[in-house]
Design a protein around this motif. Sequence first.
Motif, PDB file in Angstrom:
ATOM      1  N   TYR A 103      38.675  12.544  28.165  1.00 12.16           N
ATOM      2  CA  TYR A 103      37.324  11.955  28.123  1.00 12.16           C
ATOM      3  C   TYR A 103      36.386  12.965  27.980  1.00 12.16           C
ATOM      4  CZ  TYR A 103      33.063   9.531  28.630  1.00 12.16           C
ATOM      5  OH  TYR A 103      31.879   9.003  28.447  1.00 12.16           O
ATOM      6  N   PRO A 110      29.682  20.195  19.957  1.00 15.75           N
ATOM      7  CA  PRO A 110      29.655  21.424  19.493  1.00 15.75           C
ATOM      8  C   PRO A 110      28.572  22.243  20.070  1.00 15.75           C
ATOM      9  CG  PRO A 110      29.012  19.798  17.755  1.00 15.75           C
ATOM     10  CD  PRO A 110      29.118  19.186  18.998  1.00 15.75           C
ATOM     11  N   ASP A 135      29.216  19.461  29.683  1.00 13.42           N
ATOM     12  CA  ASP A 135      28.877  19.378  31.043  1.00 13.42           C
ATOM     13  C   ASP A 135      29.750  18.761  31.993  1.00 13.42           C
ATOM     14  OD1 ASP A 135      26.533  16.615  31.242  1.00 13.42           O
ATOM     15  OD2 ASP A 135      28.281  16.651  30.007  1.00 13.42           O
TER      16      ASP A 135
ATOM     17  N   PHE B   6      25.565  11.958  31.684  1.00 11.01           N
ATOM     18  CA  PHE B   6      25.921  13.173  30.930  1.00 11.01           C
ATOM     19  C   PHE B   6      25.472  13.466  29.521  1.00 11.01           C
ATOM     20  CE2 PHE B   6      28.692  13.699  34.684  1.00 11.01           C
ATOM     21  CZ  PHE B   6      29.446  12.610  34.757  1.00 11.01           C
ATOM     22  N   ASP B   7      25.908  14.408  29.195  1.00 11.61           N
ATOM     23  CA  ASP B   7      25.241  15.126  27.957  1.00 11.61           C
ATOM     24  C   ASP B   7      25.635  14.150  26.906  1.00 11.61           C
ATOM     25  OD1 ASP B   7      25.368  18.608  27.995  1.00 11.61           O
ATOM     26  OD2 ASP B   7      24.017  17.233  28.959  1.00 11.61           O
ATOM     27  N   SER B   8      26.845  13.716  26.811  1.00  8.79           N
ATOM     28  CA  SER B   8      27.438  12.935  25.712  1.00  8.79           C
ATOM     29  C   SER B   8      26.472  11.549  25.754  1.00  8.79           C
ATOM     30  CB  SER B   8      28.802  12.458  26.009  1.00  8.79           C
ATOM     31  OG  SER B   8      29.097  12.172  27.429  1.00  8.79           O
ATOM     32  N   GLU B   9      26.322  10.969  26.866  1.00 10.31           N
ATOM     33  CA  GLU B   9      25.440   9.683  26.880  1.00 10.31           C
ATOM     34  C   GLU B   9      24.059   9.995  26.455  1.00 10.31           C
ATOM     35  OE1 GLU B   9      26.608   9.189  30.835  1.00 10.31           O
ATOM     36  OE2 GLU B   9      28.618   8.846  30.227  1.00 10.31           O
ATOM     37  N   LYS B  11      23.272  11.962  24.135  1.00 10.46           N
ATOM     38  CA  LYS B  11      23.121  12.012  22.824  1.00 10.46           C
ATOM     39  C   LYS B  11      22.976  10.378  22.344  1.00 10.46           C
ATOM     40  CE  LYS B  11      24.018  15.451  19.884  1.00 10.46           C
ATOM     41  NZ  LYS B  11      22.759  15.897  20.073  1.00 10.46           N
ATOM     42  N   GLU B  34      26.680  13.876  13.641  1.00 10.15           N
ATOM     43  CA  GLU B  34      25.877  14.821  14.347  1.00 10.15           C
ATOM     44  C   GLU B  34      26.961  15.809  15.146  1.00 10.15           C
ATOM     45  OE1 GLU B  34      22.914  13.531  16.776  1.00 10.15           O
ATOM     46  OE2 GLU B  34      21.828  12.632  15.100  1.00 10.15           O
ATOM     47  N   THR B  35      27.938  14.811  15.669  1.00 11.27           N
ATOM     48  CA  THR B  35      28.554  15.766  16.723  1.00 11.27           C
ATOM     49  C   THR B  35      30.222  15.852  16.406  1.00 11.27           C
ATOM     50  OG1 THR B  35      29.350  13.519  17.897  1.00 11.27           O
ATOM     51  CG2 THR B  35      27.246  14.985  18.651  1.00 11.27           C
ATOM     52  N   TRP B  37      32.170  13.261  16.654  1.00 11.49           N
ATOM     53  CA  TRP B  37      33.131  12.311  17.559  1.00 11.49           C
ATOM     54  C   TRP B  37      33.671  11.088  16.592  1.00 11.49           C
ATOM     55  CZ3 TRP B  37      28.838  11.001  21.709  1.00 11.49           C
ATOM     56  CH2 TRP B  37      28.944  12.206  22.612  1.00 11.49           C
ATOM     57  N   VAL B  45      31.728   5.906  24.536  1.00 13.47           N
ATOM     58  CA  VAL B  45      30.451   6.470  25.230  1.00 13.47           C
ATOM     59  C   VAL B  45      29.209   5.605  25.339  1.00 13.47           C
ATOM     60  CG1 VAL B  45      28.603   8.528  25.281  1.00 13.47           C
ATOM     61  CG2 VAL B  45      31.067   8.940  24.449  1.00 13.47           C
ATOM     62  N   LYS B  48      30.021   3.385  28.132  1.00 12.35           N
ATOM     63  CA  LYS B  48      29.867   4.087  29.319  1.00 12.35           C
ATOM     64  C   LYS B  48      28.129   3.698  29.673  1.00 12.35           C
ATOM     65  CE  LYS B  48      33.024   6.299  31.627  1.00 12.35           C
ATOM     66  NZ  LYS B  48      33.886   6.783  31.181  1.00 12.35           N
TER      67      LYS B  48
END
Lengths: 345, 125
Positions: A103, A110, A135, B6-9, B11, B34-35, B37, B45, B48
């Motif tokens: 995960y 990036p 993170d 978290f950073d992903s969330e 975003k 953007e990423t 994914w 995500v 989540k």
Amino acid sequence: MTAPDAIWPISITIGVTALLRFAASDRLPKRAFVALWVAAAVKILLPSFLTTPFGVYSLPGTGGLVVSAVSAVPSAAVWPAVRYAGTAVCAAFFLVSHGRGRYACRTALPAGFAHIAAWKQRNPLRRRYTVKQSDQIHSPFTSGVVFPVIYLPKSLAASESPQLAYVLAHEYAHIRRFDVVVKWLMAAALCAQWYNPLVWLMYVLAGRDIERACDEEATPKPADRSGYAMALLAWEESRSGARAAFGYFARTAVEERIRSLLRVRPASRKRNVFAAVLVCTMVLFLGTGAAKPAEQTFYVTVSESGKPYIDGPLSHDGTISVNIVEENDSYGITVVKHNAVLWQE
Amino acid sequence: MPIKLFDSELKVMEILWKVEKMTAKDIAARLKSETGWSKTTSYTVIKKCVDKAAVTREEPGFICRAAITRRQAQEAETEALITRMYDGSPGLLVASLLGGARLKPDEIEKLQAWIQEKTLREAEG
């Protein structure tokens, strides 16, 4: 998979390599040891990959064919079941721990920092590779073979410290050397021969040698080495709290890395040639199979319904086949190699 | 209860804070550019975020809306930072910002004016 009797030759191979590592570690480039471990792992997984008339596998007692008939309850053939169960457990362990980090890998972002882009420009690679940050990870690692990705903890990626430069150089070395493949090879060998404690030793030592080989490749100039060693020390110190449970082993591994990095002789053509010759000689003598086929044990077990079946590897070169023919109320078992009957009942 | 994102969330939240609502499909498409994914990752995500009650999900069509404002998320993060790094004292965080010379002169002026206004309001009751 080899029969249990074949563990002695591979144990000799691993033992000799480990002794060499203990005695001459500082005099040889670490990638020589990685090559030897890879040869040993290939030998475990593909026993008849290379066959030569000489070599430890041609020692007397490793030839011939043994067919044992065990007509009793099916549970008499315990060893193969235990062996496969062990392999399954090991494989499950590797797959689960690989899956746990996924995960964090998939949701990594990036690392679009200017200093990282600049570093990437200075270090090109034929394959396309990316640097990502997350993170949710706490130590850097590399993943992927065709499109490798370097994963960095967020705080490290953002810093413009020399530590980041060392980490990137180290991970870049991993990518160049296809260490991801080597590590999976070692894991596969461990799953195949988990019952041999020397194979566990091989797995641990190979892991350390892979890291040390990357340390050497990341610091081609001896002047870089002390700074790199200091960075390693600082990194381990900052992580030692979390790794308290594995304290002793983690510390010895890091100690070994730092010591060997500071003690290794500078690379020279003579040393590289000597290492290559040594590796080839060792692989020839210890890494190749016998010209004669290795011992094979078949377990002929009778099931509850009265039908016999074969438990165990048939042959690793496809020349041996077993035919079970039902005749009236009994069964005829024929073991055939090259149309010549070897055993019949 | 403070929500830990978290950073992903974050975003995903950044995208939703700019619009009133968006389908998960569109969010995934924007995240891809953007990423990088994959669609599955983006959906994981987003789910989540829904589990953390940061995003609400409407059917049909998996329409997403932000359930917390940017300000609420910022406050939750700042609270966590103060507790974790500044011994629970916001004053220490401000002192660190001032001491680290991170604030520009006009920012400091604004801060002073804001403190004055706040003390005045509290004095009034």
